[in-house]
Design an enzyme around this catalytic site. Structure first.
Site, short mmCIF file in Angstrom:
data_model
loop_
_atom_site.label_atom_id
_atom_site.label_comp_id
_atom_site.label_asym_id
_atom_site.label_seq_id
_atom_site.Cartn_x
_atom_site.Cartn_y
_atom_site.Cartn_z
N LYS A 161 0.83 -1.21 0.00
CA LYS A 161 0.00 0.00 0.00
C LYS A 161 0.87 1.27 0.00
O LYS A 161 0.65 2.21 -0.77
CB LYS A 161 -0.90 -0.01 1.23
CG LYS A 161 -1.60 1.27 1.51
CD LYS A 161 -2.64 1.55 0.48
CE LYS A 161 -3.12 2.97 0.56
NZ LYS A 161 -4.38 3.19 -0.07
N CYS A 172 -4.07 10.75 1.32
CA CYS A 172 -3.34 9.51 1.03
C CYS A 172 -1.94 9.81 0.51
O CYS A 172 -0.95 9.59 1.19
CB CYS A 172 -4.09 8.70 -0.02
SG CYS A 172 -5.80 8.44 0.45
N1 SAJ Z 1 -2.18 14.64 -8.93
C1 SAJ Z 1 -1.35 15.40 -9.73
N2 SAJ Z 1 -0.99 14.91 -10.95
C2 SAJ Z 1 -1.42 13.70 -11.39
C3 SAJ Z 1 -2.25 12.91 -10.56
C4 SAJ Z 1 -2.61 13.41 -9.34
O1 SAJ Z 1 -0.93 16.50 -9.36
O2 SAJ Z 1 -1.08 13.35 -12.51
C5 SAJ Z 1 -2.56 15.14 -7.60
C6 SAJ Z 1 -4.07 15.30 -7.43
O3 SAJ Z 1 -4.54 16.52 -7.94
C7 SAJ Z 1 -4.19 15.20 -5.93
C8 SAJ Z 1 -3.11 14.19 -5.56
O4 SAJ Z 1 -2.21 14.18 -6.64
O5 SAJ Z 1 -3.90 16.42 -5.29
C9 SAJ Z 1 -3.58 12.79 -5.29
O6 SAJ Z 1 -4.60 12.42 -6.21
P1 SAJ Z 1 -4.70 10.96 -6.87
O7 SAJ Z 1 -5.86 10.95 -7.75
O8 SAJ Z 1 -3.40 10.58 -7.43
O9 SAJ Z 1 -4.88 9.99 -5.64
P2 SAJ Z 1 -5.86 9.92 -4.36
O10 SAJ Z 1 -5.10 10.48 -3.20
O11 SAJ Z 1 -7.19 10.48 -4.62
O12 SAJ Z 1 -6.00 8.32 -4.22
C10 SAJ Z 1 -4.82 7.55 -4.08
C11 SAJ Z 1 -4.88 6.36 -5.06
N3 SAJ Z 1 -3.59 5.73 -5.12
C12 SAJ Z 1 -2.97 5.50 -6.31
O13 SAJ Z 1 -3.42 5.84 -7.36
C13 SAJ Z 1 -1.65 4.78 -6.22
C14 SAJ Z 1 -5.95 5.38 -4.61
O14 SAJ Z 1 -5.92 4.21 -5.40
C15 SAJ Z 1 -5.72 5.00 -3.14
O15 SAJ Z 1 -6.73 4.12 -2.67
C16 SAJ Z 1 -5.80 6.27 -2.32
O16 SAJ Z 1 -4.73 7.13 -2.74
C17 SAJ Z 1 -5.69 5.93 -0.86
O17 SAJ Z 1 -6.72 5.92 -0.17
O18 SAJ Z 1 -4.59 5.60 -0.41
#
Ligand code: SAJ
Length: 430
Positions: free
Chosen positions: A211, A265
């Site tokens: 995780k 997360c």
């Molecule tokens: N973000 C960027 N650029 C990107 C992707 C995301 O700047 O290309 C930013 C988003 O705007 C946000 C942050 O990153 O601020 C996180 O967003 P996210 O969509 O990457 O992830 P979370 O936090 O919503 O969910 C993550 C997911 N983990 C992964 O994709 C590895 C999800 O599967 C997990 O279940 C979740 O964390 C968790 O609960 O741990």
């Protein structure tokens, strides 16, 4: 094993969908939350969080009588812990944030008096390596029962993406780490009630690592995208074009730069590694610093676009930590708004998913119109669909200023320029 009754601790973004999904798949579920207001809201047919489809799911689960909610646990065949594991900032400057395991500890303590031979306990909360074995097992063993012998204990990380939780809960592969192989088997029997993805068994500490590795990898990958945006800005390149060209390579998949990394997360979990092994985590630590400093880069871009911030009126569009969710936790958009204000700008923010959010020190407008009225510039901080789809002509009629800062590449610059705006994008030198 056959599970009839389960108890789910924590009715937040993970616990509530999980409890409801078990209930709609025929199990008797008691959802437990220490916050009486959450229980009252749910009992009155309300919902304290926003997630697509959740209202219908919870409504169906409660109506069927299979899901009840309470502030206290009850005896059950299985107990699932899905409580938050935030971090605590230490007093000392530059020190590493510390995992706050108090909610996990309290949940385990609440289970202990109800624990019976043959029960299964599952920890789903993201936790530092060895939490299941070194923190949770000893608390549960205060019952006089032995983990792995008298009762089963597993770590099974939630991996669902906010915005798509209900679908991913069922379809994603599920990793189940047992403190013994028999515990892992018991975990499989429980989640087989609704999981359609593969269920993969391992040991508890490996599952904890898995995780943390997933979210850390994403954080590091976003950090490099953010650094590319800074480099493109310096060298007069459009980072969005450069990324799309680089991504034509068959083995390259660069993520999106933005105002930073937020949520509960990805901006939190890598710290669990850094805290647990600071001597081994230079790269992870640096990525955290890059992403945490990205709001400063965005504030500076805004300063350059406006030729100064003192006294300028800025409409901040979007405050959530990412598109199309209402969650403001650790949101870089909120940090940018604060930084602009600290630099002397007067910021009015609009968050369509939470227009009445209470954020100390920040003025929120109830509508887009209110936010844009009198503004010199608007800054797009979150790529919410409804903000990306704004009509330039409609905005032009509302905002006196003609400057836009787009931190998420949400707007087609040409379109807006035709409506008379000057558009400054993150990762494109103004
Ligand atoms: N973000 C960027 N650029 C990107 C992707 C995301 O700047 O290309 C930013 C988003 O705007 C946000 C942050 O990153 O601020 C996180 O967003 P996210 O969509 O990457 O992830 P979370 O936090 O919503 O969910 C993550 C997911 N983990 C992964 O994709 C590895 C999800 O599967 C997990 O279940 C979740 O964390 C968790 O609960 O741990």
């Amino acid at each position: 094993m056959n599970f009839k009754k389960i108890c789910v601790f924590g009715l937040g973004y993970i616990g509530l969908p999980t409890a409801s999904t078990f209930a709609t798949h025929g199990l008797d579920v008691v959802g437990v939350d220490v916050n009486p207001r959450v229980i009252e809201t749910l009992r009155n047919g309300g919902l304290h969080i926003h997630e697509p489809g959740l209202r219908t799911l919870v409504g169906a689960a409660i109506k069927s009588g299979k899901l009840t909610v309470a502030t206290q646990p009850a005896e059950a065949d299985a107990f699932i812990i899905a409580v938050p594991t935030p971090f605590k900032l230490k007093e000392k400057a530059n020190s590493i944030p510390e995992a706050d395991m108090s909610y996990v500890t309290s949940a385990a303590e609440a289970i202990t008096p109800h624990l019976r031979k043959g029960n299964l306990v599952v920890l789903e909360s993201t936790s530092p390596p060895r939490t299941t074995v070194e923190l949770v097992a000893p608390i549960l063993e205060r019952s006089g029962l032995t983990a792995g012998e008298d009762f089963h204990l597993v770590y099974s990380p939630e991996r669902v993406l906010p915005g798509q939780i209900l679908r991913e809960l069922i379809e994603n592969a599920r990793v189940i780490g047992g403190i013994t192989p028999a515990s892992a088997q018991a975990g499989r029997d429980l989640y087989a009630a609704f999981v359609k993805g593969d269920i993969i068994l391992t040991d508890a500490t490996t599952a904890e690592m898995v995780k943390l590795m997933e979210n850390t990898t994403r954080d590091v990958n976003i950090a490099i995208a953010n650094e590319f945006a800074r480099l493109a800005d310096r060298f007069g390149v459009d980072v969005w074009e450069a990324i799309s060209l680089a991504n034509r390579h068959p083995r390259i998949d660069i993520l999106r730069p933005g105002p930073g990394v937020g949520g509960h997360c990805i901006s939190v979990d890598p710290w669990f590694f850094v805290e647990a092994a600071p001597d081994l985590t230079d790269l992870i630590h640096t990525a955290r610093r890059v992403n945490d400093s990205q709001p400063h880069f965005v504030a500076d871009l805004t300063r350059r676009a406006l030729g100064g911030l003192q006294g300028r009126k800025i409409a901040a569009l979007g405050l959530a930590y990412k598109p199309d969710v209402d969650d403001l936790r650790e949101s870089p958009a909120v940090k940018v708004a604060h930084l602009l204000q600290e630099a002397g700008a007067s910021v009015v923010a609009f968050e369509p998913f939470k227009p009445d959010a209470d954020l100390p020190g920040l003025q929120l407008a109830p509508t887009l119109e209110n936010a844009l009225a009198e503004a010199d510039a608007a800054i797009l901080l979150v790529g919410h669909t409804q903000l990306k789809e704004l009509e330039p002509a409609r905005v032009a009629a509302l905002i006196p200023g003609r400057i836009l800062i787009d931190t998420v590449n949400g707007w087609d610059a040409e379109n807006w320029e035709q409506a008379g705006f000057r558009v400054f994008k993150l990762g494109v030198n103004p």
